[in-house]
Design a protein around this motif. Structure first.
Motif, PDB file in Angstrom:
ATOM      1  N   GLU A   1       7.099  37.951  17.434  1.00 17.62           N
ATOM      2  CA  GLU A   1       7.864  37.811  18.665  1.00 17.62           C
ATOM      3  C   GLU A   1       7.622  38.966  19.646  1.00 17.62           C
ATOM      4  O   GLU A   1       7.526  38.756  20.861  1.00 17.62           O
ATOM      5  CB  GLU A   1       9.347  37.692  18.333  1.00 17.62           C
ATOM      6  CG  GLU A   1      10.108  36.804  19.270  1.00 17.62           C
ATOM      7  CD  GLU A   1      11.407  36.297  18.681  1.00 17.62           C
ATOM      8  OE1 GLU A   1      12.405  37.045  18.742  1.00 17.62           O
ATOM      9  OE2 GLU A   1      11.432  35.159  18.182  1.00 17.62           O
ATOM     10  N   ALA A   2       7.516  40.166  19.121  1.00 17.46           N
ATOM     11  CA  ALA A   2       7.280  41.327  20.002  1.00 17.46           C
ATOM     12  C   ALA A   2       5.950  41.190  20.725  1.00 17.46           C
ATOM     13  O   ALA A   2       5.826  41.559  21.910  1.00 17.46           O
ATOM     14  CB  ALA A   2       7.315  42.622  19.186  1.00 17.46           C
ATOM     15  N   ASP A   3       4.939  40.648  20.058  1.00 17.36           N
ATOM     16  CA  ASP A   3       3.627  40.455  20.677  1.00 17.36           C
ATOM     17  C   ASP A   3       3.683  39.375  21.751  1.00 17.36           C
ATOM     18  O   ASP A   3       3.019  39.482  22.795  1.00 17.36           O
ATOM     19  CB  ASP A   3       2.592  40.086  19.612  1.00 17.36           C
ATOM     20  CG  ASP A   3       2.271  41.233  18.677  1.00 17.36           C
ATOM     21  OD1 ASP A   3       2.749  42.350  18.930  1.00 17.36           O
ATOM     22  OD2 ASP A   3       1.552  41.003  17.687  1.00 17.36           O
ATOM     23  N   LEU A   4       4.480  38.326  21.504  1.00 17.58           N
ATOM     24  CA  LEU A   4       4.623  37.268  22.503  1.00 17.58           C
ATOM     25  C   LEU A   4       5.344  37.808  23.738  1.00 17.58           C
ATOM     26  O   LEU A   4       4.938  37.515  24.874  1.00 17.58           O
ATOM     27  CB  LEU A   4       5.393  36.086  21.921  1.00 17.58           C
ATOM     28  CG  LEU A   4       5.730  34.949  22.895  1.00 17.58           C
ATOM     29  CD1 LEU A   4       4.478  34.385  23.557  1.00 17.58           C
ATOM     30  CD2 LEU A   4       6.498  33.843  22.173  1.00 17.58           C
ATOM     31  N   ILE A   5       6.373  38.587  23.532  1.00 16.54           N
ATOM     32  CA  ILE A   5       7.105  39.181  24.661  1.00 16.54           C
ATOM     33  C   ILE A   5       6.167  40.044  25.504  1.00 16.54           C
ATOM     34  O   ILE A   5       6.175  39.978  26.741  1.00 16.54           O
ATOM     35  CB  ILE A   5       8.303  40.001  24.145  1.00 16.54           C
ATOM     36  CG1 ILE A   5       9.371  39.061  23.582  1.00 16.54           C
ATOM     37  CG2 ILE A   5       8.886  40.874  25.257  1.00 16.54           C
ATOM     38  CD1 ILE A   5      10.467  39.761  22.811  1.00 16.54           C
ATOM     39  N   GLN A   6       5.338  40.825  24.839  1.00 17.81           N
ATOM     40  CA  GLN A   6       4.398  41.684  25.560  1.00 17.81           C
ATOM     41  C   GLN A   6       3.378  40.852  26.324  1.00 17.81           C
ATOM     42  O   GLN A   6       3.058  41.152  27.487  1.00 17.81           O
ATOM     43  CB  GLN A   6       3.686  42.617  24.584  1.00 17.81           C
ATOM     44  CG  GLN A   6       2.753  43.620  25.269  1.00 17.81           C
ATOM     45  CD  GLN A   6       2.182  44.637  24.304  1.00 17.81           C
ATOM     46  OE1 GLN A   6       2.538  44.670  23.139  1.00 17.81           O
ATOM     47  NE2 GLN A   6       1.291  45.491  24.809  1.00 17.81           N
ATOM     48  N   ALA A   7       2.865  39.798  25.679  1.00 13.77           N
ATOM     49  CA  ALA A   7       1.869  38.935  26.331  1.00 13.77           C
ATOM     50  C   ALA A   7       2.456  38.259  27.570  1.00 13.77           C
ATOM     51  O   ALA A   7       1.779  38.121  28.597  1.00 13.77           O
ATOM     52  CB  ALA A   7       1.362  37.884  25.342  1.00 13.77           C
TER      53      ALA A   7
ATOM     54  N   GLY B   1       3.011  31.553  30.413  1.00  9.39           N
ATOM     55  CA  GLY B   1       4.411  31.242  30.146  1.00  9.39           C
ATOM     56  C   GLY B   1       4.588  30.637  28.771  1.00  9.39           C
ATOM     57  O   GLY B   1       3.613  30.399  28.043  1.00  9.39           O
ATOM     58  N   ALA B   2       5.853  30.376  28.410  1.00 11.56           N
ATOM     59  CA  ALA B   2       6.139  29.824  27.090  1.00 11.56           C
ATOM     60  C   ALA B   2       7.371  28.937  27.121  1.00 11.56           C
ATOM     61  O   ALA B   2       8.326  29.192  27.871  1.00 11.56           O
ATOM     62  CB  ALA B   2       6.341  30.951  26.078  1.00 11.56           C
TER      63      ALA B   2
END
Length: 318
Positions: free
Chosen positions: A235-241, A249-250
């Motif tokens: 999740e932290a990597d997705l937030i950063q991306a 977007g997601a």
């Protein structure tokens, strides 16, 4: 007398259909623990899962021979402990194909056509274009997990003239999927996709399958959709991306921890749509579980066969 316990509230029509199949059995039905807790220790069949059931299912004196889950995912169950016991586990896989595929496209269309942005603007009475200009038609979708949900999603994608890429463990082709890949070929698929849709179950192989490396392999204009399980993503990597514009977007229905914390950055991100793990919700849920899965499995079980629909392989986790 043999017992079957259903830990869900189902309508009288379905209760009668089941009673007709097991007229000599005692059938206990109801979501309230007070209804079933005195019976589960003697139940040969349990349908549905509820907190505290594991102590009965794993008791050495348990008469349980078959557990029918009311959900498609079984990652929340004590599968390792179940594996040491002599009973069948079947899931509700397949009941979600229509509602979840609809949610997938609702998220894709919402992000592409900026519907979420316009809803926020409507609340503020703001008339603003929001630089909207993308469309879905003719784009490429990557479906990570071509099971029943993935196949329905692929079918709908073809109505938009989309190119469909898929990932499945076997690599075997599927209808409406133009190119199929295996999980170890994920890096070849991601750069080609305008939409990446995760429909996988959570297993030891899919845990944190998507992290910084995978998001870097995606197009900067691509959208990431996850309706599988939150733990499949770092999740932290997705937030950063999302923050740095690595992806556009997601649309997220599942998260590492649920309910999603009030402190999560996802709530405030303009390029994210959050739904509260409701993609599988449908008015037809119980009907599909009972008529399409439970009753056919019950008939097979009574004839001495292994329940054939959605039998879980404990070693695989699905």
């Amino acid at each position: 007398m043999k017992k079957m316990v259903i830990t869900r509230n189902i309508d009288q029509t379905h209760i009668s259909q089941i009673k007709d199949i097991i007229p000599d059995w005692e059938l206990i039905v109801g979501k309230d623990k007070q209804i079933w807790q005195e019976h589960v220790k003697d139940a040969e069949i349990i349908a549905g899962w509820s907190k505290g059931l594991d102590e009965y299912c794993l008791d050495p004196q348990s008469k349980l021979k078959w557990l029918q889950s009311w959900s498609a995912g079984v990652d929340y169950l004590p599968l390792e402990e179940f594996n040491s016991r002599d009973f069948f586990l079947t899931s509700a896989n397949g009941v979600h194909a229509y509602p979840i595929s609809e949610t997938i496209f609702a998220l894709m269309l919402g992000l592409t056509r900026k519907i979420h942005t316009y809803v926020k603007n409507q609340q503020k009475k703001t008339w603003h274009h929001a630089n909207m200009g993308q469309e879905i038609h003719g784009k490429t979708i990557g479906i990570i997990g071509v099971g029943t949900i993935g196949r329905e999603t692929a079918k709908i994608a073809k109505a938009f003239g989309m190119k469909v890429l898929g990932v499945r463990h076997s690599g075997m082709p599927a209808h409406n999927v133009d190119e199929m890949y295996t999980p170890n070929q994920l890096g070849e698929l991601l750069p080609a996709c305008d939409y990446v849709v995760v429909t996988l179950p959570l297993t030891k192989d899919t845990y944190q399958m998507f992290g910084a490396e995978q998001f870097r392999q995606m197009k900067a204009s691509a959208f990431f959709i996850n309706i599988g399980r939150g733990e499949i993503v770092v999740e932290a990597d997705l937030i950063q991306a999302l923050s740095e514009g690595t992806i556009a977007g997601a649309g997220l229905d599942v998260f590492e921890k649920e309910p999603l914390s009030n402190e999560s950055p996802f709530w405030e991100m303009e390029n994210v749509i959050v739904t509260p793990h409701t993609s599988g919700s449908t008015e037809h849920y119980n009907q599909r579980v009972v008529e399409n899965i439970l009753i056919p499995n019950l008939k097979a079980y009574l004839s001495g066969k292994v329940p054939p629909i959605n039998l879980v392989d404990f070693s695989k986790g699905y």
